[in-house]
Scaffold this motif. Sequence first.
Motif: not given
Length: 241
Positions: A152-155, A160-161, A72-78, A101-103
């Motif tokens: 790491f790659l999953i996160a 990013l997606v 959810m962080l990717g969605f929240i970030s944008m 950097l946060v990601f």
Amino acid sequence: MRYKSVVTMHTVNRMQTYGWPLVIMLIAIAFTIAIAIGLTVHSVSDAEGVEGMNNGMRFNGAIFTVLGPIVMLGFISMGQYFPLALGLGLTRREYVLGTSLVFLGYAVVFTAIVLIGKSIELATDGYGLRVRFFDVAYVGFGPLWQTAIQTFLIAMSAMLVGAAFISGYFRWRQTFIWSFFITVAVVGLAVAILSMRSFEFATWFGSLFALDWWAYMTTLGVVAVVAGVAWLVLVRRTQLR
């Protein structure tokens, strides 16, 4: 140096950033152990039964209580922080750098949590109950270094997606959403029809789920790179309304 303001923006709510993911994880661990105790007491009466329970937990989905907030962080970030950042006068470049950097930080912390948890499970033989929470298929059964790469790659891929998806929504609005779901539906229907009509295609498609570990990691890396590039391109062209 104003990208540091973006990092602060993402982490100022400490409960949302650090607290809830850990609380949810601990509840899930306790729940998993409670289920295991119940199964052991009421259903398992010999070593073979315990081994069966242990193997069955290889696909225990409780790990997604940790992975879910990361996704959810990717969605929240944008969706939440990007408009705020522009409103505060930060440039798109500063926002992308700070958010990247946060990601990266989230991915490293999440990976560390999984590695520590898996190490404890392996050392204690599943907390003495033969249960699994971290040592599951989704983060890999191999040695710890493989788990670290996979986690790491999953996160990173997930974040990013998510960021790219919301950027696409900001760029094209409802057109993007409808196009995305229609494309998914058409591709899914095409795969289903071809699988039913062609044994060769069904065999080939099934083989995609039996790739070796490096092939999966390469795929995750490609997904992360493509999503990251798409995010960078869309952020530059996104117009908030």
